[in-house]
Design a protein around this motif. Structure first.
Motif, PDB file in Angstrom:
ATOM      1  N   HIS A 221       0.832  -1.197   0.000  1.00 55.85           N
ATOM      2  CA  HIS A 221       0.000   0.000   0.000  1.00 55.85           C
ATOM      3  C   HIS A 221       0.868   1.249   0.000  1.00 55.85           C
ATOM      4  O   HIS A 221       1.915   1.292   0.628  1.00 55.85           O
ATOM      5  CB  HIS A 221      -0.905   0.028   1.240  1.00 55.85           C
ATOM      6  CG  HIS A 221      -1.810  -1.138   1.352  1.00 55.85           C
ATOM      7  ND1 HIS A 221      -3.081  -1.160   0.827  1.00 55.85           N
ATOM      8  CD2 HIS A 221      -1.618  -2.356   1.923  1.00 55.85           C
ATOM      9  CE1 HIS A 221      -3.641  -2.337   1.074  1.00 55.85           C
ATOM     10  NE2 HIS A 221      -2.779  -3.070   1.740  1.00 55.85           N
TER      11      HIS A 221
ATOM     12  N   ASP B 232      -7.965   6.321   1.620  1.00 54.77           N
ATOM     13  CA  ASP B 232      -8.513   5.068   2.131  1.00 54.77           C
ATOM     14  C   ASP B 232      -7.720   4.624   3.360  1.00 54.77           C
ATOM     15  O   ASP B 232      -6.534   4.942   3.494  1.00 54.77           O
ATOM     16  CB  ASP B 232      -8.444   3.992   1.038  1.00 54.77           C
ATOM     17  CG  ASP B 232      -9.153   2.719   1.447  1.00 54.77           C
ATOM     18  OD1 ASP B 232     -10.399   2.692   1.355  1.00 54.77           O
ATOM     19  OD2 ASP B 232      -8.466   1.759   1.876  1.00 54.77           O
TER      20      ASP B 232
ATOM     21  N   SER C  25      -6.463   1.920   3.927  1.00 52.88           N
ATOM     22  CA  SER C  25      -5.324   1.104   3.506  1.00 52.88           C
ATOM     23  C   SER C  25      -4.102   1.955   3.185  1.00 52.88           C
ATOM     24  O   SER C  25      -3.016   1.431   2.956  1.00 52.88           O
ATOM     25  CB  SER C  25      -5.701   0.260   2.284  1.00 52.88           C
ATOM     26  OG  SER C  25      -5.963   1.089   1.163  1.00 52.88           O
ATOM     27  N   GLU C  26      -4.286   3.287   3.159  1.00 57.06           N
ATOM     28  CA  GLU C  26      -3.195   4.215   2.857  1.00 57.06           C
ATOM     29  C   GLU C  26      -2.768   5.014   4.090  1.00 57.06           C
ATOM     30  O   GLU C  26      -2.137   6.053   3.982  1.00 57.06           O
ATOM     31  CB  GLU C  26      -3.653   5.176   1.751  1.00 57.06           C
ATOM     32  CG  GLU C  26      -4.066   4.460   0.473  1.00 57.06           C
ATOM     33  CD  GLU C  26      -4.837   5.336  -0.487  1.00 57.06           C
ATOM     34  OE1 GLU C  26      -4.618   5.197  -1.713  1.00 57.06           O
ATOM     35  OE2 GLU C  26      -5.664   6.163  -0.027  1.00 57.06           O
TER      36      GLU C  26
ATOM     37  N   GLN D  71      -3.986   0.903   8.271  1.00 57.38           N
ATOM     38  CA  GLN D  71      -3.336  -0.228   7.610  1.00 57.38           C
ATOM     39  C   GLN D  71      -2.090  -0.663   8.373  1.00 57.38           C
ATOM     40  O   GLN D  71      -1.809  -1.858   8.503  1.00 57.38           O
ATOM     41  CB  GLN D  71      -2.960   0.156   6.174  1.00 57.38           C
ATOM     42  CG  GLN D  71      -2.118  -0.883   5.435  1.00 57.38           C
ATOM     43  CD  GLN D  71      -2.867  -2.186   5.225  1.00 57.38           C
ATOM     44  OE1 GLN D  71      -4.093  -2.211   5.200  1.00 57.38           O
ATOM     45  NE2 GLN D  71      -2.134  -3.293   5.069  1.00 57.38           N
TER      46      GLN D  71
END
Length: 301
Positions: A3, A222, A224-225, A243
């Motif tokens: 990521h 997001d 995930s970032e 994440q």
């Protein structure tokens, strides 16, 4: 799965700052380099926006679109534009009822409004851990850039919605009485410790992640970032939500258990030594907690 890291969440006390409440030069340099590469810094704390302003200025957040998440998540805003992404407050009636209830206890309530912190007793003290007493209200006002104003009856005076009500007290006394303090508001407000000497009331459901979800929806980032750093129990949700969650070496055991990494402590540039390359476009992958130093390190060079 790899990521890109586009945002870094930073708790303040015990994480971003050392025990002297200062951002060390090496940690500051690392975070400035991340911003130069386009990474958004988010200061997430129980402090007010005014209380975060010194650290925001030190990291130059206003010139990089940095974000403040204040009051443990009751409010978030953009440092550059002042845009409020999320806000939730106790109603004026809830504020009055909490302050009226807290008259029964040996605590010092604190309510901020404008440039003032309103209190009953500017000279209220708590143990300093070395056998003496500490002027906790004066410390709270000074460290958060507020003027102090005493009022005989806060419940009567504070007739406005507020993001939180802070109550200072002796640690042993708070541990003995916190359930009595919280009981009338169960299911209506959130009541929690944010340090051994602070017991706070905030709107129900408020935490740092609740504010972050709305904030990042606007910014197009997001989870995930996102990478997060923390040390205390009120950081646990953002450590789990990001994440990559990094616990400071001085973190409580619950935070270390949920983190992907445990880095150095807040007095030893633990943030600067976090085992992740954070350049925009660089990728990071989840690895086991306490992972060895990877080949790529941040800050980006």
């Amino acid at each position: 799965m790899a990521h890109d890291i586009k945002a870094i969440l930073l708790d303040i006390d015990g994480t971003l700052t050392n025990d002297g409440k200062v951002i060390t030069p090496r940690t500051r340099e690392a975070l400035l380099k991340c911003q130069e590469k386009g990474v958004v810094l988010v200061l997430a704390s129980g402090r007010t926006a005014t209380g975060l302003s010194t650290y925001a200025a030190d990291l130059d957040l206003a010139h990089h679109g940095g974000v403040l998440v204040c009051y443990n998540g009751a409010k978030s805003l953009n440092c550059e534009t002042g845009q409020v992404y999320f806000e939730q407050a106790l109603t004026a009636e809830q504020t009055r009822r909490v302050l009226e209830h807290m008259k029964k206890f040996e605590v010092a309530p604190v309510v901020d409004h404008g440039e003032y912190m309103y209190v009953n007793d500017c000279f209220f003290t708590v143990p300093d851990g070395e056998g003496g007493r500490r002027l906790i209200i004066q410390y709270e006002g000074h460290s958060n850039n507020y003027l102090l104003c005493e009022k005989r009856d806060l419940a009567e005076f504070c007739a406005w919605p507020t993001n939180k009500i802070l109550n200072a007290g002796d640690p042993d006394y708070l541990q003995e009485h916190w359930q009595e303090m919280a009981a009338p508001f169960e299911g209506e407000l959130t009541a929690m410790f944010t340090s051994p000497v602070y017991f706070e009331f905030t709107p129900l459901g408020v935490d740092k992640v609740r504010a972050l979800k709305d904030t990042f929806a606007v910014l197009g980032i997001d989870r995930s970032e996102v990478m997060s750093f923390g040390d205390a129990q009120n950081d646990l949700t953002m450590i789990k939500w990001a994440q990559i969650g990094v616990a400071m070496g001085n973190a409580v055991d619950e935070v270390k258990a949920e983190a992907d990494y445990v880095t150095g402590d807040n007095n030893s540039d633990g943030i600067a030594d976090a085992p992740q390359p954070l350049a925009v476009g660089a990728t990071t992958a989840r690895q086991p907690p306490h992972a060895a130093r990877p080949s790529g390190w941040w800050p980006p060079r």
